[in-house]
Design a protein around this motif. Structure first.
Motif, PDB file in Angstrom:
ATOM      1  N   ILE A  72       0.821  -1.208   0.000  1.00  0.00           N
ATOM      2  CA  ILE A  72       0.000   0.000   0.000  1.00  0.00           C
ATOM      3  C   ILE A  72       0.856   1.259   0.000  1.00  0.00           C
ATOM      4  N   PRO A  80      -2.549   1.358  -3.344  1.00  0.00           N
ATOM      5  CA  PRO A  80      -3.849   0.692  -3.355  1.00  0.00           C
ATOM      6  C   PRO A  80      -4.316   0.418  -4.784  1.00  0.00           C
ATOM      7  N   GLN A 113      -7.758  -5.875  -0.206  1.00  0.00           N
ATOM      8  CA  GLN A 113      -8.186  -4.562  -0.677  1.00  0.00           C
ATOM      9  C   GLN A 113      -9.696  -4.520  -0.910  1.00  0.00           C
TER      10      GLN A 113
END
Length: 863
Positions: free
Chosen positions: A542, A549, A574
């Motif tokens: 991340i 992301p 995610q």
């Protein structure tokens, strides 16, 4: 340059095109190019229009050989001149009745041009030629053509492969169509290993030809999209107009929910061939998936414009719809395909599997059996019928809205436990998302991973899958199977049934990322130690500037990246994070409203725009939300670490020195603990392990602080401290069987009966086919005076072939003394049969006999 031909006779070509043809033909005459040279210079590079014009000039003015006609027919097909190709095919078939390859091309051109009866006549001619041909004198071209003819006439595919295609390849290894015909047959039958072998051999003999690259892309497409894409890129660099490759890209776009991209690819294909049936079928599939019936019907009509009886169109549309788990709609298209051609095996096989996924087993298995009888080389049908035989030994348990199918022994060991969980899930999740299944939900557990894969995917594979949901049918790897390993089967079952709820609530119109995200989210709500959680790897991904992301538009595709398990795991995490973000930002009711909107056929982007915000704004806000969570993971830890190739990583002394200057380094604390444990410096390992636990108590990775701490205390004989460390690990992880097992050992020794029962429950959620947790529950039940629980647990121990059956029978005899005296007597007799000198059993038998009524004794003797 690519020319777009109108749907009319070649005699009406525009002056500009004729001028181009004159230039091209002049080049032919100037250099004396042979058909194979024209093919290499024009056809293989995607310049089909000029290739056709050269063929026309050659046959009109100089060369009347069949090779030009074959190349012309292939070129006409590529630019969509199907009716003209059919007319030309009729003439060519009459002129060259002994050229088998040309006749095969002519039959295809006639069929695709809608002249089915004429195509049948050519097929008859080919069949008669095959009967009179001397097989020993046939060359590779003739063998390949006659093999293709045999398949069209319904010959046994495996026999054709060996007698014709393999023979052709051996006779002339440099004859490309022989390799392609063999590979095509293997691909149709899903024999991907053989297709790969065939194509790699062709590549070795002939180099990197576009048709070979396309075949290899198809070979890897079901299991390794990244590898398939690499072949497509190499192919399209050679021939940007290669329609099958472009269609495979469009299919991938559909699979990853990039529907606009799929339509853009179709538009690109139309520039080369505005009439291509499978391009229109692809557009139709996209529009049906989007519930735009008007556009879908129009595209389907275009796909069938030249050959209304083409079963492949509806078969393809139905398959793509079913891959979105909309099986009822998929079934309707497979039935349409079979109306056009009742013998079309691909449609019958897909229909059978779709019906099985809907729980319509009787018709589904009948169709699969018909496919196997008609096509002995159909790998899917062969595997499915083997599975059918295995299923005959399964037991069926029914309760409420659920039907469980699993091996008899497993049914006794955890069947009721699974039904309890499913009924709880139906209540909790059904109320939350406003949906209850209307039909019974079937859940099937498979002890063999390959059986699970065949039931789920139609073929072996799927090693990373633990369970799958089709809506009314859920398939699971048995908790005792090798592939389940240390996974929590109860959490997996909760996850899969959650799919049943969200699929049903949306009429199977939910994006993959959302249904997976909700399932992982609900999995973690049920048990915070389960589900994909933030960990050091996800934190790094991340916060990595190059990674970061995953945008919503890419999330469904990421969930399909099976060749990269770590990335798939990250995608699941995610997806969960996105759902948490939506709930935290817009509320739980908004997620439920989104499901309602999806059930009405609305597009996800539009729904999010209405209920939440534009996709780009959501992506931006979610990225910030995700990064905050990453930074919040064990915030007092120092996450920096040496480079991967640093010699420090292999130097225990250097690691200790690094830790002194970086006292909160996650890497250094972990590495130092590992080094101390390896050197068996147990006392020294306690402090860094305790620090790891204090700084990151929720970490449950393989080198977690709880593990190091428990190991250090165990080897120092500090049982209470070991137990505390193990308990911390067990509470942090939903799949820590080592911790659960050791806790059971300690708790039984210390007579911590309630804790023993809890550890046993944790272990049963991992593997209920083990003796230890059932035995632990049994003795805990005895101590806590929970006789029903103890009795059930001891009965389960007996099913697992215990090393001490006499003791287990004795305990069951005691437990049944007042509950079921005949059963008590039977168990004591079995205990004595196992151990004739078992004194306590003799005493209990005397007591039973003294108390027994005549009826009790008679009942026992009857049994």
């Amino acid at each position: 340059m690519i020319f777009r031909f109108p749907k009319r006779s070649l005699a009406l070509l525009c002056p500009l095109l004729v001028a181009v043809a004159v230039v091209a033909s002049a080049q032919y005459f100037r250099y004396g190019m042979a058909p194979e040279e024209v093919e290499a210079a024009y056809f293989e590079k995607g310049d089909y229009a000029n290739c056709l014009q050269i063929c026309n000039q050659a046959t009109r003015y100089q060369d009347t050989g069949s090779e030009w006609e074959k190349l012309a027919l292939r070129s006409m097909r590529e630019v969509g001149l199907y009716e003209d190709a059919a007319t030309r095919a009729l003439d060519a078939a009459e002129r060259f009745p002994k050229d088998f390859e040309l006749l095969v091309l002519a039959e295809r051109a006639l069929r695709e041009g809608g002249q089915v009866e004429e195509a049948a006549k050519v097929l008859t001619t080919l069949n008669e030629a095959a009967k009179s041909a001397d097989r020993k004198k046939l060359n590779a071209e003739q063998l390949t053509a006659l093999g293709q003819t045999a398949l069209l006439l319904g010959a046994e595919p495996k026999l054709v492969l060996g007698s014709f295609f393999t023979a052709a390849r051996k006779l002339e290894p440099e004859y490309l169509p022989g390799h392609l015909a063999a590979a095509e047959l293997s691909l149709e039958k899903r024999d991907y290993a053989l297709a790969e072998k065939t194509l790699l051999e062709a590549q070795k003999a002939l180099g990197e030809r576009v048709d070979i690259l396309y075949g290899l892309a198809r070979t890897y497409f079901p299991t390794d999209r990244e590898r398939a894409q690499s072949f497509l890129e190499r192919l399209l660099a050679k021939n940007p107009s290669y329609v099958p490759a472009l269609l495979l890209n469009a299919e991938h776009a559909i699979d990853t929910e990039k529907y606009d991209t799929a339509l853009e690819v179709c538009a690109l294909i139309h520039q080369t061939n505005p009439e291509h049936p499978m391009t229109w079928a692809t557009e139709a599939a996209v529009h049906y998936i989007r519930d735009d019936t008007q556009k879908a019907d129009a595209a389907r009509e275009r796909a069938l414009a030249h050959w209304d009886g083409n079963p492949r169109i509806d078969h393809f549309i139905g398959t793509k719809i079913s891959q979105k788990r909309r099986f009822e709609e998929g079934v309707s298209f497979q039935r349409k395909a079979l109306e056009k051609d009742p013998g079309y095996i691909p449609a019958k096989a897909e229909l059978g599997q779709d019906l099985l996924r809907l729980g319509q087993n009787e018709e589904g298995w009948r169709l699969i059996e018909e496919v196997q009888k008609a096509d002995g080389y159909n790998v899917t049908a062969f595997n499915m019928m083997k599975l059918h035989d295995h299923l005959q030994g399964f037991e069926t348990l029914e309760r409420g809205n659920f039907v469980l199918r699993l091996p008899t022994k497993e049914a006794a060991l955890y069947g009721q436990r699974a039904l309890d969980l499913l009924e709880e899930a139906e209540k909790v999740l059904g109320e939350k998302y406003g949906y209850r299944p209307k039909l019974p939900v079937a859940v099937e557990f498979f002890p063999e991973q390959q059986d699970f894969a065949i039931r789920t995917l139609g073929m072996p594979g799927g090693l990373g899958l633990l369970g799958a949901c089709f809506g009314a049918v859920v398939t699971m790897n048995s908790p005792g199977s090798l592939v389940s390993g240390e996974s929590n089967w109860e959490s997996t079952l909760w996850h899969e049934f959650c799919h049943t709820i969200t699929l049903g609530a949306t009429r199977h119109r939910i994006p993959r990322w959302l249904t997976e995200g909700i399932s992982v989210y609900e999995e973690a709500l049920r048990n915070p130690a389960c589900g994909h959680r933030m960990n050091p790897t996800f934190r790094d991904m991340i916060l990595d500037e190059e990674h970061g992301p995953i945008p919503l538009a890419e999330l469904s595709a990421a969930l399909l990246a099976y060749n990269d398990p770590q990335f798939v795991n990250f995608a699941y995490f995610q997806a969960r994070q996105v759902v948490e973000f939506l709930i935290d930002t817009y509320g739980q009711n908004t997620v439920r409203d989104i499901l309602v909107d999806l059930s009405k056929g609305l597009e996800m982007d539009a729904i999010l725009g209405k209920r939440c915000a534009r996709i780009d704004l959501i992506d931006k806000a979610f990225a910030e939300y995700s990064r905050k969570q990453a930074l919040a993971l064990a915030p007092k830890l120092d996450w920096e670490e040496p480079e991967e190739d640093s010699p420090l990583r292999q130097d225990p002394v250097g690691i200790a020195a690094y830790l002194k200057s970086h006292p909160t380094s996650f890497w250094a604390l972990t590495a130092h603990c590992k080094a101390l444990v390896a050197e068996e410096k147990w006392a020294d390992a306690v402090a860094p392990a305790e620090k790891l636990v204090a700084l990151y108590p929720g970490y449950d990775g393989p080198d977690n602080g709880h593990y190091f701490l428990a190991l250090a205390h165990r080897n120092q004989g500090n049982l209470d401290a070991e137990r505390e460390a193990l308990l911390g690990w067990a509470q942090a992880s939903g799949d820590a069987p080592f911790a659960y097992q050791r806790l059971m050992e300690i708790d039984r020794e210390q007579e911590n009966w309630a804790s023993l029962a809890q550890a046993a429950e944790w272990q049963l959620a991992i593997n209920p086919l083990l003796d230890a947790p059932h035995r632990a529950l049994a003795y805990a039940g005895l101590a806590l005076e929970k006789e029903d629980a103890a009795r059930s647990a001891f009965e389960n121990v007996l099913l697992l072939d215990p090393v001490d059956p006499a003791e287990i029978h004795f305990q069951l005899g005691r437990l049944n003394l007042t509950h079921d005296p005949p059963a008590a007597r039977r168990h004591i007799l079995e205990a004595l049969e196992e151990s004739p000198r078992f004194r306590e059993a003799h005493k209990l038998l005397l007591q039973i006999n003294a108390n027994a009524t005549t009826a009790d004794v008679e009942t026992t003797s009857d049994q």
